[in-house]
Design an enzyme around this catalytic site. Structure first.
Site, PDB file in Angstrom:
ATOM      1  N   HIS A   1      -0.378  -6.117  20.062  1.00 28.62           N
ATOM      2  CA  HIS A   1      -0.260  -5.001  19.109  1.00 28.62           C
ATOM      3  C   HIS A   1      -0.476  -3.713  19.920  1.00 28.62           C
ATOM      4  O   HIS A   1      -1.602  -3.234  20.049  1.00 28.62           O
ATOM      5  CB  HIS A   1      -1.342  -5.210  18.045  1.00 28.62           C
ATOM      6  CG  HIS A   1      -1.430  -4.177  16.975  1.00 28.62           C
ATOM      7  ND1 HIS A   1      -1.032  -4.403  15.677  1.00 28.62           N
ATOM      8  CD2 HIS A   1      -1.916  -2.908  16.975  1.00 28.62           C
ATOM      9  CE1 HIS A   1      -1.268  -3.335  14.936  1.00 28.62           C
ATOM     10  NE2 HIS A   1      -1.805  -2.407  15.718  1.00 28.62           N
TER      11      HIS A   1
ATOM     12  N   CYS B   1      -3.818   5.500  13.985  1.00 36.02           N
ATOM     13  CA  CYS B   1      -5.019   4.950  13.346  1.00 36.02           C
ATOM     14  C   CYS B   1      -5.922   6.111  12.963  1.00 36.02           C
ATOM     15  O   CYS B   1      -6.211   6.971  13.789  1.00 36.02           O
ATOM     16  CB  CYS B   1      -5.745   3.997  14.293  1.00 36.02           C
ATOM     17  SG  CYS B   1      -7.261   3.372  13.556  1.00 36.02           S
TER      18      CYS B   1
ATOM     19  N   ASN C   1       2.547   2.570  16.522  1.00 38.06           N
ATOM     20  CA  ASN C   1       2.827   1.327  17.242  1.00 38.06           C
ATOM     21  C   ASN C   1       4.154   1.474  17.964  1.00 38.06           C
ATOM     22  O   ASN C   1       4.968   2.318  17.616  1.00 38.06           O
ATOM     23  CB  ASN C   1       2.997   0.168  16.253  1.00 38.06           C
ATOM     24  CG  ASN C   1       1.741  -0.163  15.544  1.00 38.06           C
ATOM     25  OD1 ASN C   1       1.415   0.455  14.542  1.00 38.06           O
ATOM     26  ND2 ASN C   1       1.011  -1.135  16.048  1.00 38.06           N
TER      27      ASN C   1
HETATM   28  P1  HMG Z   1     -18.480   0.414   3.811  1.00 36.41           P
HETATM   29  O1  HMG Z   1     -18.140   1.766   4.293  1.00 36.41           O
HETATM   30  O2  HMG Z   1     -19.414  -0.395   4.656  1.00 36.41           O
HETATM   31  O3  HMG Z   1     -19.128   0.539   2.428  1.00 36.41           O
HETATM   32  O4  HMG Z   1     -17.092  -0.349   3.607  1.00 36.41           O
HETATM   33  P2  HMG Z   1     -19.563  -0.426   1.261  1.00 36.41           P
HETATM   34  O5  HMG Z   1     -19.136  -1.836   1.387  1.00 36.41           O
HETATM   35  O6  HMG Z   1     -21.023  -0.178   1.089  1.00 36.41           O
HETATM   36  O7  HMG Z   1     -18.765   0.282   0.098  1.00 36.41           O
HETATM   37  C1  HMG Z   1     -18.689   1.698   0.030  1.00 36.41           C
HETATM   38  C2  HMG Z   1     -17.624   2.090  -0.959  1.00 36.41           C
HETATM   39  O8  HMG Z   1     -16.380   1.528  -0.538  1.00 36.41           O
HETATM   40  C3  HMG Z   1     -17.889   1.550  -2.343  1.00 36.41           C
HETATM   41  O9  HMG Z   1     -17.322   2.465  -3.253  1.00 36.41           O
HETATM   42  C4  HMG Z   1     -17.104   0.288  -2.385  1.00 36.41           C
HETATM   43  O10 HMG Z   1     -16.726  -0.083  -3.676  1.00 36.41           O
HETATM   44  C5  HMG Z   1     -15.886   0.662  -1.572  1.00 36.41           C
HETATM   45  P3  HMG Z   1     -18.231   3.608  -3.958  1.00 36.41           P
HETATM   46  O11 HMG Z   1     -19.338   2.852  -4.647  1.00 36.41           O
HETATM   47  O12 HMG Z   1     -18.722   4.513  -2.876  1.00 36.41           O
HETATM   48  O13 HMG Z   1     -17.275   4.274  -4.890  1.00 36.41           O
HETATM   49  N1  HMG Z   1     -15.248  -0.494  -0.955  1.00 36.41           N
HETATM   50  C6  HMG Z   1     -13.957  -0.805  -1.136  1.00 36.41           C
HETATM   51  N2  HMG Z   1     -12.983  -0.224  -1.834  1.00 36.41           N
HETATM   52  C7  HMG Z   1     -11.769  -0.810  -1.821  1.00 36.41           C
HETATM   53  N3  HMG Z   1     -11.497  -1.927  -1.120  1.00 36.41           N
HETATM   54  C8  HMG Z   1     -12.461  -2.531  -0.416  1.00 36.41           C
HETATM   55  C9  HMG Z   1     -13.746  -1.973  -0.407  1.00 36.41           C
HETATM   56  N4  HMG Z   1     -14.887  -2.315   0.213  1.00 36.41           N
HETATM   57  C10 HMG Z   1     -15.802  -1.399  -0.143  1.00 36.41           C
HETATM   58  N5  HMG Z   1     -12.164  -3.641   0.281  1.00 36.41           N
HETATM   59  C11 HMG Z   1     -15.006  -0.908   4.632  1.00 36.41           C
HETATM   60  C12 HMG Z   1     -16.520  -1.102   4.613  1.00 36.41           C
HETATM   61  C13 HMG Z   1     -14.492  -1.762   5.757  1.00 36.41           C
HETATM   62  C14 HMG Z   1     -14.433  -1.358   3.316  1.00 36.41           C
HETATM   63  C15 HMG Z   1     -14.662   0.582   4.843  1.00 36.41           C
HETATM   64  O14 HMG Z   1     -15.355   1.078   5.943  1.00 36.41           O
HETATM   65  C16 HMG Z   1     -13.172   0.816   5.043  1.00 36.41           C
HETATM   66  O15 HMG Z   1     -12.371   0.601   4.142  1.00 36.41           O
HETATM   67  N6  HMG Z   1     -12.762   1.321   6.236  1.00 36.41           N
HETATM   68  C17 HMG Z   1     -11.374   1.634   6.531  1.00 36.41           C
HETATM   69  C18 HMG Z   1     -10.866   0.675   7.534  1.00 36.41           C
HETATM   70  C19 HMG Z   1      -9.379   0.865   7.781  1.00 36.41           C
HETATM   71  O16 HMG Z   1      -8.563   0.635   6.900  1.00 36.41           O
HETATM   72  N7  HMG Z   1      -9.006   1.267   9.028  1.00 36.41           N
HETATM   73  C20 HMG Z   1      -7.656   1.360   9.429  1.00 36.41           C
HETATM   74  C21 HMG Z   1      -7.033   0.000   9.597  1.00 36.41           C
HETATM   75  S1  HMG Z   1      -7.574  -0.872  11.065  1.00 36.41           S
HETATM   76  C22 HMG Z   1      -6.432  -0.411  12.271  1.00 36.41           C
HETATM   77  O17 HMG Z   1      -5.605   0.431  12.040  1.00 36.41           O
HETATM   78  C23 HMG Z   1      -6.444  -1.142  13.587  1.00 36.41           C
HETATM   79  C24 HMG Z   1      -5.332  -2.204  13.713  1.00 36.41           C
HETATM   80  O18 HMG Z   1      -4.070  -1.635  13.466  1.00 36.41           O
HETATM   81  C25 HMG Z   1      -5.357  -2.820  15.129  1.00 36.41           C
HETATM   82  C26 HMG Z   1      -5.343  -1.758  16.235  1.00 36.41           C
HETATM   83  O19 HMG Z   1      -4.392  -0.984  16.321  1.00 36.41           O
HETATM   84  O20 HMG Z   1      -6.320  -1.724  16.970  1.00 36.41           O
HETATM   85  C27 HMG Z   1      -5.531  -3.348  12.701  1.00 36.41           C
HETATM   86 MG    MG Z   2      -2.834  -0.616  14.922  1.00 36.82          MG
END
Ligand code: HMG
Ligand code: MG
Length: 311
Positions: free
Chosen positions: A216, A249, A258
């Site tokens: 990736h 990202c 990508n």
């Molecule tokens: P957290 O920050 O640890 O918090 O979440 P939490 O679990 O205590 O929850 C906090 C709030 O988030 C709560 O809402 C939860 O309900 C909500 P509030 O009470 O404040 O209103 N929540 C959610 N809402 C919707 N869907 C969920 C969910 N879980 C909690 N599943 C978490 C941890 C991972 C969910 C958060 O930090 C997060 O969503 N981060 C974003 C991560 C992300 O999408 N990053 C980009 C993608 S990864 C990437 O691009 C890399 C990749 O392409 C590979 C590469 O290139 O390296 C894959």
């Molecule tokens: Mg990626």
């Protein structure tokens, strides 16, 4: 034949590679939030190109990544083509439960090979993330849903610096042992070069079959295709890519999209490797979504094809 004309071409043993399209997720998570109809149209168009794997959304915090907030509506409204697997990111059980409600066929958990990125991206340490994934994987498997694993920052981390290949190899094995059917190695900030890719894959492939690994590459430094070529030489047969090279990202500032799907297809077809995907059809989809977003395609191939059509 004149001896000086002889060219030693390295031997790629692969007849076919799988293209894992991440544009609707990795691509669009870093573009302006789009109306749901535009996303649905993009996925429907991609579904007609021969792609067999499309990452269509992410069930993550809407506050953190608002671009993915309408993923449920996306899954509810796309036309699912037979033979195409539509998947989503699910960082925790909360995300998986939403994905199950929308009949997602495959999910992915994602962590990082570096602590700094892990904290910024998913708000926990690497070991805490693995702990979270146990429940996600168990619940997914109870519903017969395959789980993919992503490891970010496999070459360098924007917060912690270079990543050791041994660390990536160890975490890859942990994710596979936990039940991920494949681990996708994320060069999140696009800094890898072919020699480092070779060292990384060498460390991993000592214990792991190449078919359990995907690559990736983000194309920030223009090295993605060179790294993919190196990966093909080493037997990797799943390549992640994004139509038109969309994206980046949100937790890796400056990281560009990508590698473009069109560019990977051109490379593979030029090497005589089958993909089952229609390059011209993907290029048309790429040109169209870029027009909607009012950006130029990052794909060299799509730009070249567009010029050809115009002249
Ligand atoms: P957290 O920050 O640890 O918090 O979440 P939490 O679990 O205590 O929850 C906090 C709030 O988030 C709560 O809402 C939860 O309900 C909500 P509030 O009470 O404040 O209103 N929540 C959610 N809402 C919707 N869907 C969920 C969910 N879980 C909690 N599943 C978490 C941890 C991972 C969910 C958060 O930090 C997060 O969503 N981060 C974003 C991560 C992300 O999408 N990053 C980009 C993608 S990864 C990437 O691009 C890399 C990749 O392409 C590979 C590469 O290139 O390296 C894959
Ligand atoms: Mg990626």
């Amino acid at each position: 034949m004149n001896q000086t004309n002889k060219v030693n071409v390295p031997d790629i043993q692969l007849e076919q590679v799988n293209i894992f399209e991440v544009g609707p997720r990795d691509g669009l998570q870093n573009e302006a939030a789009l109306p749901v109809e535009v996303k649905i149209a993009l996925i429907d168009q991609l579904s007609a190109t021969g792609l067999k794997q499309i990452e269509a959304g992410a069930f993550v915090s809407e506050k953190k990544v608002p671009q993915m907030a309408n993923s449920g509506q996306v899954f509810a409204n796309i036309k699912r083509h037979q033979g195409v697997i539509y998947s989503a990111l699910t960082p925790n059980v909360q995300g998986l439960e939403k994905a199950l409600k929308h009949n997602v066929q495959q999910v992915a958990v994602f962590t990082s090979a570096s602590e700094g990125f892990c904290q910024r991206n998913i708000n926990c340490s690497i070991s805490q993330s693995l702990q979270r994934f146990k429940d996600v994987i168990d619940l997914a498997h109870a519903h017969n849903i395959p789980v993919r694993g992503y490891l970010s920052c496999v070459a360098d981390c924007p917060y912690d610096g270079p990543t050791q290949p041994a660390q990536v190899a160890e975490l890859t094995q942990v994710l596979l042992d936990m039940g991920c059917y494949q681990v996708s190695l994320g060069d999140t900030i696009g800094t890898a070069t072919p020699n480092r890719t070779a060292q990384l894959l060498d460390a991993i492939l000592t214990n792991t079959p190449s078919t359990s690994i995907a690559v990736h590459f983000h194309n920030t430094y223009g090295q993605a295709l060179a790294n993919i070529y190196q990966s093909l030489l080493m037997g990797i047969n799943t390549i992640d890519s994004s139509v038109a090279g969309l994206g980046g990202c949100p937790y890796a500032k400056g990281a560009s999209g990508n590698v473009a799907t069109e560019d990977v297809l051109y490379l593979c077809h030029g090497l005589g490797i089958k993909t089952g995907v229609d390059l011209n059809a993907v290029a048309r989809v790429g040109a169209s979504i870029c027009q909607t977003l009012n950006i130029q395609p990052a794909s060299n191939v799509t730009r070249a094809l567009q010029c050809k059509i115009r002249t």
